[in-house]
Design an enzyme around this catalytic site. Structure first.
Site, mmCIF file in Angstrom:
data_model
loop_
_atom_site.group_PDB
_atom_site.id
_atom_site.type_symbol
_atom_site.label_atom_id
_atom_site.label_comp_id
_atom_site.label_asym_id
_atom_site.label_seq_id
_atom_site.Cartn_x
_atom_site.Cartn_y
_atom_site.Cartn_z
ATOM 1 N NE ARG A 176 -0.881 8.527 12.470
ATOM 2 C CZ ARG A 176 -0.416 9.130 11.374
ATOM 3 N NH1 ARG A 176 0.890 9.248 11.189
ATOM 4 N NH2 ARG A 176 -1.257 9.605 10.470
ATOM 5 C CB CYS A 231 2.706 5.473 5.917
ATOM 6 S SG CYS A 231 3.154 6.567 4.542
#
Length: 273
Positions: A176, A231
């Site tokens: 990611r 995050c």
């Protein structure tokens, strides 16, 4: 260890308030259903989306902090006082327990712990499907803004790079971070100049915390004065904060995280492809 505790600690400390925060990003009802089926005797369930986050807006990310007074009322309803000792468990993947650990620390509680390995470490005799009655608590929350980093600070970092004594750390998976995949947000990649330390890399195969792994993963940032974690939505970054705290170093959270950052169309995203 000061943040991670095992089943023996739970059994030997009956005064602990136990909180169940099992959660699945793909199934909004997973936590409630799991709790209804079986949970630790006396444990209370807190829902990630309804209790630990506010309604999603244009900005603020996918899990903005809830209204403090509403959260305070929820904690009072399950018996919390300012002196309460709390133990939290999730499924053991350390993806949601850290969020509540961080929130309780942020609002002033000092004795907050996470169950090593999560729910699976409990034995059948520890469990029930019944909910117990609770004496109402009277906790008063006080936010500590020095534990967070605002969007303005993040955009400045993205534009100017690492300034002396400050680092931004992305807690998502390498894939990611690199922009190879993105299962949730509408943009792929990472905030410019952010480094990557995956929150799951501090744990053993049985999902218990590995202090030596954490030391290795964090050794290059231990000398940095100001570490900011983020995050996707401000949930799993809290596990990194908790792991670094285990090494005796404080850090801050960008609560809105990547999902907030990309809600501003002018913000640049980098991809390692």
């Amino acid at each position: 260890m000061k943040n991670f505790k095992d089943r023996d600690f739970l059994i030997e400390n009956p005064d602990l308030i136990v909180l169940d925060v099992r959660y699945s990003m793909s199934d909004a009802e997973y936590g409630k259903k799991s709790y209804a089926a079986s949970h630790y005797k006396g444990a209370h369930f807190l829902d990630m989306d309804q209790d630990l986050a506010d309604v999603v807006g244009t900005h603020g990310g996918r899990h903005p902090l809830p209204d403090m007074k509403l959260f305070e009322e929820k904690l009072r309803s399950i018996g919390l006082e300012n002196h309460s000792r709390v133990l939290i468990y999730d499924d053991g993947d350390n993806s949601s327990a850290g969020r509540l650990w961080w929130m309780l620390k942020y609002y002033g509680l000092s004795q907050v712990y996470v169950l090593q390995g999560g729910f699976k470490m409990l034995l059948p005799e520890d469990l029930t499907s019944d909910s117990s009655e609770t004496k109402r608590g009277n906790i008063t929350l006080t936010a500590q803004p020095d534990m967070t980093a605002p969007i303005e600070e993040i955009t400045d970092y993205a534009e100017n790079g690492s300034v002396s004594g400050k680092l931004l750390i992305d807690s998502r998976s390498k894939e990611r971070y690199q922009g190879l995949v993105e299962p949730v947000d509408h943009k792929k990649g990472h905030i410019p100049h952010a480094l990557n330390i995956f929150f799951k890399d501090h744990f053993k195969e049985d999902q218990t915390f590995d202090l030596e792994k954490a030391k290795k993963n964090f050794h290059e940032i231990l000398h940095v004065d100001d570490v900011i974690f983020h995050c996707g939505s401000g949930v799993t970054a809290c596990t990194n904060i908790m792991a670094l705290d285990e090494l005796g170093k404080k850090s801050r959270l960008y609560v809105g995280s990547f999902s907030d950052y990309i809600s501003y169309e002018d913000n640049v995203v980098e991809r390692d492809v």
